[in-house]
Design a protein around this motif. Structure first.
Motif, PDB file in Angstrom:
ATOM      1  N   ARG A 105       0.827  -1.214   0.000  1.00 23.08           N
ATOM      2  CA  ARG A 105       0.000   0.000   0.000  1.00 23.08           C
ATOM      3  C   ARG A 105       0.861   1.265   0.000  1.00 23.08           C
ATOM      4  O   ARG A 105       0.353   2.359  -0.227  1.00 23.08           O
ATOM      5  CB  ARG A 105      -0.913   0.025   1.231  1.00 23.08           C
ATOM      6  CG  ARG A 105      -2.046  -0.962   1.154  1.00 23.08           C
ATOM      7  CD  ARG A 105      -2.896  -0.879   2.419  1.00 23.08           C
ATOM      8  NE  ARG A 105      -3.800  -1.992   2.537  1.00 23.08           N
ATOM      9  CZ  ARG A 105      -5.017  -2.033   1.990  1.00 23.08           C
ATOM     10  NH1 ARG A 105      -5.440  -1.032   1.277  1.00 23.08           N
ATOM     11  NH2 ARG A 105      -5.783  -3.093   2.149  1.00 23.08           N
ATOM     12  N   ARG A 106       2.146   1.118   0.272  1.00 21.07           N
ATOM     13  CA  ARG A 106       3.061   2.254   0.327  1.00 21.07           C
ATOM     14  C   ARG A 106       4.284   1.966  -0.537  1.00 21.07           C
ATOM     15  O   ARG A 106       5.401   1.847  -0.026  1.00 21.07           O
ATOM     16  CB  ARG A 106       3.501   2.496   1.775  1.00 21.07           C
ATOM     17  CG  ARG A 106       2.386   2.897   2.689  1.00 21.07           C
ATOM     18  CD  ARG A 106       2.684   2.561   4.139  1.00 21.07           C
ATOM     19  NE  ARG A 106       1.531   2.785   4.978  1.00 21.07           N
ATOM     20  CZ  ARG A 106       0.506   1.933   5.093  1.00 21.07           C
ATOM     21  NH1 ARG A 106       0.505   0.801   4.437  1.00 21.07           N
ATOM     22  NH2 ARG A 106      -0.523   2.213   5.858  1.00 21.07           N
ATOM     23  N   PRO A 107       4.096   1.855  -1.851  1.00 19.67           N
ATOM     24  CA  PRO A 107       5.238   1.526  -2.712  1.00 19.67           C
ATOM     25  C   PRO A 107       6.359   2.562  -2.592  1.00 19.67           C
ATOM     26  O   PRO A 107       6.096   3.749  -2.441  1.00 19.67           O
ATOM     27  CB  PRO A 107       4.655   1.505  -4.125  1.00 19.67           C
ATOM     28  CG  PRO A 107       3.343   2.189  -4.033  1.00 19.67           C
ATOM     29  CD  PRO A 107       2.886   2.111  -2.613  1.00 19.67           C
ATOM     30  N   ARG A 108       7.570   2.056  -2.587  1.00 19.13           N
ATOM     31  CA  ARG A 108       8.794   2.866  -2.517  1.00 19.13           C
ATOM     32  C   ARG A 108       8.979   3.620  -1.207  1.00 19.13           C
ATOM     33  O   ARG A 108       9.864   4.456  -1.083  1.00 19.13           O
ATOM     34  CB  ARG A 108       8.872   3.839  -3.695  1.00 19.13           C
ATOM     35  CG  ARG A 108       8.988   3.169  -5.029  1.00 19.13           C
ATOM     36  CD  ARG A 108       9.208   4.178  -6.145  1.00 19.13           C
ATOM     37  NE  ARG A 108       9.201   3.522  -7.416  1.00 19.13           N
ATOM     38  CZ  ARG A 108       8.106   3.370  -8.171  1.00 19.13           C
ATOM     39  NH1 ARG A 108       6.944   3.848  -7.765  1.00 19.13           N
ATOM     40  NH2 ARG A 108       8.176   2.752  -9.324  1.00 19.13           N
ATOM     41  N   VAL A 109       8.142   3.355  -0.207  1.00 21.37           N
ATOM     42  CA  VAL A 109       8.274   4.001   1.101  1.00 21.37           C
ATOM     43  C   VAL A 109       8.933   3.006   2.050  1.00 21.37           C
ATOM     44  O   VAL A 109       8.490   1.868   2.161  1.00 21.37           O
ATOM     45  CB  VAL A 109       6.894   4.437   1.647  1.00 21.37           C
ATOM     46  CG1 VAL A 109       7.015   4.947   3.076  1.00 21.37           C
ATOM     47  CG2 VAL A 109       6.270   5.480   0.746  1.00 21.37           C
ATOM     48  N   VAL A 110       9.971   3.445   2.729  1.00 18.37           N
ATOM     49  CA  VAL A 110      10.653   2.582   3.681  1.00 18.37           C
ATOM     50  C   VAL A 110       9.823   2.504   4.958  1.00 18.37           C
ATOM     51  O   VAL A 110       9.437   3.527   5.517  1.00 18.37           O
ATOM     52  CB  VAL A 110      12.070   3.094   3.991  1.00 18.37           C
ATOM     53  CG1 VAL A 110      12.746   2.197   5.024  1.00 18.37           C
ATOM     54  CG2 VAL A 110      12.899   3.168   2.716  1.00 18.37           C
TER      55      VAL A 110
END
Length: 176
Positions: A105-110
């Motif tokens: 649900r949070r692509p590319r978010v660490v």
């Protein structure tokens, strides 16, 4: 394509309608919601007391059942809590799915290990939790097979979901 599943849950019938359209330009969202509502009303006429849910997917047709072919090599259906790899269901534990869902649900978010530890329910058991997040992430990667690389380790920080155009992520159901 319209697919429905009728099952029993606590003696109340449950009907899940999945509407899939290969040409999303052929109907706008309001028309699709109207179609879902009409199908729900018909189902309730045919099976009194049925509980209905509708899920819309306007991307190219995905799997309507576990045995049908899937047009994407990996499908993550978040509302249905299902993952399919090359048309076959991927069996994830509750915690594994929560971790994958949170990341997808949070692509590319660490996302920090601590946050994922909260999702696993082990935060209060810190001594016993140890590297449990790492173990769960490792299992997710293994179960995703050739797409395990989608979950990246960000050293010293946490994990990240790296999207790929070949992967379908279904994020919402049709309006009730």
């Amino acid at each position: 394509m319209v697919h429905s599943v009728l099952g029993q849950r606590d003696s109340d019938p449950d009907l899940v309608l999945t509407l899939q359209f290969s040409n999303p330009g052929s109907a706008d969202r309001q028309q699709l919601v109207a179609l879902a509502n009409a199908l729900r009303a018909t189902a309730q006429e045919l099976v009194p007391g049925v509980s209905t849910r509708a899920r819309m997917d306007t991307a190219p047709a995905a799997a309507a059942s576990k045995t049908e072919a899937i047009d994407a090599p990996l499908v993550i259906d978040l509302p249905a809590r299902q993952v399919f790899s090359r048309g076959e269901p991927v069996s994830l534990s509750h915690t594994e799915f929560e971790i994958l869902s949170h990341l997808a649900r949070r692509p590319r978010v660490v996302v920090s290990r601590r946050r994922l530890l909260e999702l696993s329910g082990n935060l209060g058991e810190r001594e016993r939790a140890g590297r449990s997040v790492d173990v769960h992430v490792s299992r997710v990667r293994t179960k995703l097979g050739r797409y395990g690389w989608l979950v990246s380790t960000v050293r010293g920080t946490g994990y990240r979901f790296d999207p790929d155009s070949r992967v379908r992520i279904i994020t919402e159901t049709a309006a009730a």
